[in-house]
Design a protein around this motif. Structure first.
Motif, PDB file in Angstrom:
ATOM      1  N   SER A  35       0.819  -1.217   0.000  1.00 14.42           N
ATOM      2  CA  SER A  35       0.000   0.000   0.000  1.00 14.42           C
ATOM      3  C   SER A  35       0.853   1.267   0.000  1.00 14.42           C
ATOM      4  CB  SER A  35      -0.928   0.009   1.220  1.00 14.42           C
ATOM      5  OG  SER A  35      -0.185   0.083   2.420  1.00 14.42           O
ATOM      6  N   ASP A  94      -7.061   9.113   4.442  1.00 20.72           N
ATOM      7  CA  ASP A  94      -6.507   8.626   3.175  1.00 20.72           C
ATOM      8  C   ASP A  94      -6.345   7.111   3.218  1.00 20.72           C
ATOM      9  OD1 ASP A  94      -3.834   7.853   1.565  1.00 20.72           O
ATOM     10  OD2 ASP A  94      -4.797   9.565   0.567  1.00 20.72           O
ATOM     11  N   PHE A  98      -8.154   4.313   0.951  1.00 24.43           N
ATOM     12  CA  PHE A  98      -7.325   3.399   0.169  1.00 24.43           C
ATOM     13  C   PHE A  98      -7.719   1.955   0.460  1.00 24.43           C
ATOM     14  CE2 PHE A  98      -3.660   0.772  -0.754  1.00 24.43           C
ATOM     15  CZ  PHE A  98      -3.198   1.270  -1.960  1.00 24.43           C
ATOM     16  N   ASN A 102      -9.399  -0.653  -2.290  1.00 27.70           N
ATOM     17  CA  ASN A 102      -8.552  -1.769  -2.713  1.00 27.70           C
ATOM     18  C   ASN A 102      -8.892  -3.086  -2.028  1.00 27.70           C
ATOM     19  OD1 ASN A 102      -6.314  -0.602  -4.573  1.00 27.70           O
ATOM     20  ND2 ASN A 102      -6.615   0.910  -2.962  1.00 27.70           N
TER      21      ASN A 102
END
Length: 135
Positions: A35, A94, A98, A102
């Motif tokens: 990541s 954030d 994310f 994902n």
């Protein structure tokens, strides 16, 4: 201040970055961080999902290094800096977004890596040279 440029951002997005920290001041610890990505022009970010050795090292004040390499072009970068782990604010938001985008679970922490220096890992005569403009 070291600046992340577009080529670096693209490589971080396309390749698997490897994070290095130090345990007990002497023992190196490395591992992939799928990541890990650019957060802004001078900061990397990743979702800390395991809460293992890297997180413990960062919370103990370890300096960090990130290497990202494109095998096909024999190019890459080494980012050196200091990190902080957070569970609130823009970095945390954030990381939550994310994770959702994902298919990942909620992270244990958002880790920000504030870049102090950037070096080339390009094969050849310029390997290891500083590329962030500082001297």
């Amino acid at each position: 201040m070291a600046a992340i440029d577009d080529a670096m951002r693209e490589m971080l997005a396309a390749q698997l970055p490897i994070l290095a920290t130090v345990t007990d001041g002497t023992t190196p610890n490395i591992g992939p961080k799928r990541s890990l990505r650019a957060f802004d022009d001078s900061t990397l970010i990743y979702n800390e999902n395991t809460g293992g050795r890297h997180l413990a090292n960062i919370e103990a004040g370890s300096k960090v290094a990130v290497a990202v390499i494109d095998w096909d072009t024999l190019d890459g970068y080494r980012f050196l800096g200091h990190a902080e782990a957070v569970q609130s604010g823009p970095a945390w938001e954030d990381c939550l977004a994310f994770a959702q985008d994902n298919g990942m679970g909620e992270p244990k922490r958002a880790v920000l890596i504030h870049i102090d220096e950037i070096y080339s890992l390009r094969s050849g005569a310029k390997a290891g040279t500083r590329v962030d403009g500082a001297r």
